[in-house]
Design an enzyme around this catalytic site. Structure first.
Site, mmCIF file in Angstrom:
data_model
loop_
_atom_site.group_PDB
_atom_site.id
_atom_site.type_symbol
_atom_site.label_atom_id
_atom_site.label_comp_id
_atom_site.label_asym_id
_atom_site.label_seq_id
_atom_site.Cartn_x
_atom_site.Cartn_y
_atom_site.Cartn_z
ATOM 1 N N LYS A 88 -29.392 33.524 22.599
ATOM 2 C CA LYS A 88 -30.057 32.339 22.483
ATOM 3 C C LYS A 88 -28.531 31.767 22.115
ATOM 4 O O LYS A 88 -27.940 31.729 21.120
ATOM 5 C CB LYS A 88 -30.893 31.781 21.840
ATOM 6 C CG LYS A 88 -31.232 30.424 21.404
ATOM 7 C CD LYS A 88 -32.966 31.017 20.587
ATOM 8 C CE LYS A 88 -33.616 28.934 20.784
ATOM 9 N NZ LYS A 88 -34.374 29.253 19.492
ATOM 10 N N SER A 105 -38.703 27.046 21.355
ATOM 11 C CA SER A 105 -37.492 26.605 22.037
ATOM 12 C C SER A 105 -36.531 27.962 22.421
ATOM 13 O O SER A 105 -35.653 27.454 23.799
ATOM 14 C CB SER A 105 -36.248 25.971 21.099
ATOM 15 O OG SER A 105 -35.511 27.009 19.834
ATOM 16 N N SER A 109 -40.072 28.908 17.461
ATOM 17 C CA SER A 109 -39.120 29.077 18.662
ATOM 18 C C SER A 109 -39.228 30.778 18.980
ATOM 19 O O SER A 109 -38.737 30.955 20.144
ATOM 20 C CB SER A 109 -38.245 28.508 18.612
ATOM 21 O OG SER A 109 -38.388 26.906 18.932
HETATM 22 N N1 GLN Z 1 -41.551 23.893 18.445
HETATM 23 C C1 GLN Z 1 -41.244 23.516 17.070
HETATM 24 C C2 GLN Z 1 -40.184 22.139 17.066
HETATM 25 O O1 GLN Z 1 -39.601 21.118 18.044
HETATM 26 C C3 GLN Z 1 -40.660 24.811 17.040
HETATM 27 C C4 GLN Z 1 -39.255 24.752 17.256
HETATM 28 C C5 GLN Z 1 -38.410 25.833 16.935
HETATM 29 O O2 GLN Z 1 -38.790 26.401 16.055
HETATM 30 N N2 GLN Z 1 -36.965 26.032 17.332
HETATM 31 O O3 GLN Z 1 -39.150 21.563 16.090
#
Ligand code: GLN
Length: 489
Positions: free
Chosen positions: A79, A154, A178
């Site tokens: 990532k 994400s 994410s």
């Molecule tokens: N969807 C969540 C957010 O927007 C989780 C994102 C994540 O785990 N990095 O914060």
């Protein structure tokens, strides 16, 4: 099955038995990238030449009769918020579009010691803020099961690459779901370890009290192997836990007899897609048939988790992202008249909409006068959420619920409504607030043929039980052998 469709443990055996070479394998995955990456768009950087060189070095080692480690010669993707020395790490943000870290994240040092083939860096929502990769400033990644749909986020690039066969394994990060939610949307396995189990050193910080790095893989066996490599205390991260790391592959046993599974009633309520609920409940029935005992439990503060998360995460993000001021890192606006003007222009110009929204929410929640009412209150509710789990875990060994309230949705369907996006995180954020480990694995399909994920939640530092339950379920089904047939457009 094609080489790029195989999990790492199968490929490892093939390498050891000299049925394939690391170069053949790497070339097969690179050819797959040539074939489908134009549709999937998981990668932000492809380190083609380095990958070939790494594969050749592994083959030389094998030719000399030397033993190879589990991940040696197996191609994976990282990532793009995990620092890779000498390779761009952009966080999918314009502000870091040319940032080349001078050091490796600890997880990269640990991985590199195993000599895997690193194919490159994969897409995410900008600074990991989002659940669909639609917030990436370099374009959206497409779901390999249906290219019109989001891959989740994400870590959408990580999940889509593993599902499309453009990587055998990947690393992601999980602040509020994410790793698990994109794994669920793309029909792969994804684990968020316990907070502190894996070092965060070199993970570009979003919300430091919630962030955790973890694997996305084609099956539970690969997940255990990769966790073995990346877990452990790190001097460079004072929040990493000083606890012995077990051999997680020992947890890969098909046996849940006598194990108690908690089904939280609060997770099976309004807004849940009935097909998702049905598939997860059927999976729990299967585990019951395998000898587990199912108990209904209550996590009464679940309803407050989203509001709590969306105060704490932005508050920490506002603080963490203050460093992007045009001085030390990343891009700098050019036409500024003085320092303040330079900082204002840099941040206005190079941060995306969602990042700005969160910085504003975070600074509001932290500001004098609102701190007690918002941030401090959120911290108190966070403790209540954690205490719900503590109580539940007095009675059960694991908790099972859906990973996400729906299957992958169409690109563009929710992105214009931030609140709608935030509500999608209902099943995943409570764990991050409590610091607990969670794994998502495939447990069926919707009528639209999109994968459904089930989430198993464990006690702190008890990834072994998670893996055992996940493995037992996986071995009773064949979902982990299914592969996305790219199409949909
Ligand atoms: N969807 C969540 C957010 O927007 C989780 C994102 C994540 O785990 N990095 O914060």
């Amino acid at each position: 099955m094609k080489l790029y469709e195989q999990p790492a443990h199968v490929l490892h055996d093939m390498l050891v038995n000299k049925e394939i070479t690391a170069l053949q394998l790497t070339e097969a995955v690179l050819a797959r990238i040539d074939e489908v990456e134009g549709d999937v768009k998981a990668y932000l950087t492809i380190t083609h030449d380095e990958a070939i060189a790494q594969a050749k070095a592994v083959d030389e080692k094998i030719a000399k009769g030397e033993d190879i480690s589990f991940l040696e010669g197996i191609p994976g993707a990282i990532k793009d918020n995990i620092c890779t020395k000498g390779v761009k790490t952009t966080c999918a943000s314009q502000i870091l579009k040319n940032f080349v870290p001078p050091y490796n994240a600890t997880v990269m040092e640990k991985l590199n010691a195993e000599n895997p083939v690193i194919l490159g860096k994969v897409n995410l929502d900008e600074f990991a803020m989002g659940g669909s990769t639609e917030n990436s400033s370099f374009g959206v990644t497409h779901n390999p099961w249906n290219l019109d749909c989001v891959p989740g986020g994400s870590s959408g690039g990580s999940a889509a690459a593993v599902a499309a066969g453009t990587a055998i394994w990947a690393l992601g990060s999980d602040t509020g779901g994410s790793i698990r939610q994109p794994a669920s949307f793309c029909g792969v396995v994804g684990m968020k370890p316990t907070y502190g189990r894996v070092s965060r050193y070199g993970l570009v910080a979003y919300a430091s009290s919630l962030d955790q790095i973890g694997p996305l893989t084609k099956d539970v066996t690969d997940c255990a192997h990769i966790l073995n490599i990346i877990a452990g205390r790190d001097e460079m991260d004072s929040t990493s836990v000083d606890a012995a790391v077990p051999d997680y592959t020992k947890a890969l046993v098909k046996d849940v007899k006598g194990l108690k599974i908690g089904l939280p009633k609060e997770y099976f309520v309004k807004g849940m897609d009935p097909e998702v609920e049905g598939a997860v409940k059927a999976a729990v029935k299967e585990l019951e048939a395998q000898g587990a005992e199912v108990v209904e439990i209550s996590l009464p503060h679940t309803d407050y988790a989203i509001s709590t998360y969306y105060l704490i995460a932005p508050a920490e993000a506002a603080t963490n992202l203050a460093r992007y001021d045009g001085v030390s890192y990343g891009e700098r606006a050019e036409d500024a008249v003085d320092l303040v003007d330079m900082m204002t222009k840099t941040r206005s110009q190079y941060f995306g909409e969602e990042v700005k929204r969160r910085i504003m929410i975070g600074n509001y929640a932290l500001s004098a006068g609102y701190y007690d009412a918002y941030y401090l209150k959120a911290l108190k509710v966070r403790r209540l959420v954690k205490e719900d789990y503590d109580k539940a875990f007095e009675k059960v060994d694991v908790i099972i619920c859906p990973t996400a309230p729906s299957v992958a949705y169409k690109i563009g369907e929710h992105i214009s409504n931030p609140l709608e996006m935030y509500l999608q995180d209902a099943c995943t954020v409570p764990l991050n607030l409590a610091g607990l480990p969670g794994i998502s694995l495939p447990c069926g399909y919707s009528s639209s043929k999109m994968p459904i994920g089930m989430q198993i939640i464990g006690k702190a530092l008890d990834e072994e039980t998670l893996l055992r339950v996940a493995y037992t379920y996986e071995q009773s089904q064949s979902y982990h052998e299914d592969r996305a047939q790219l199409g949909g457009k």
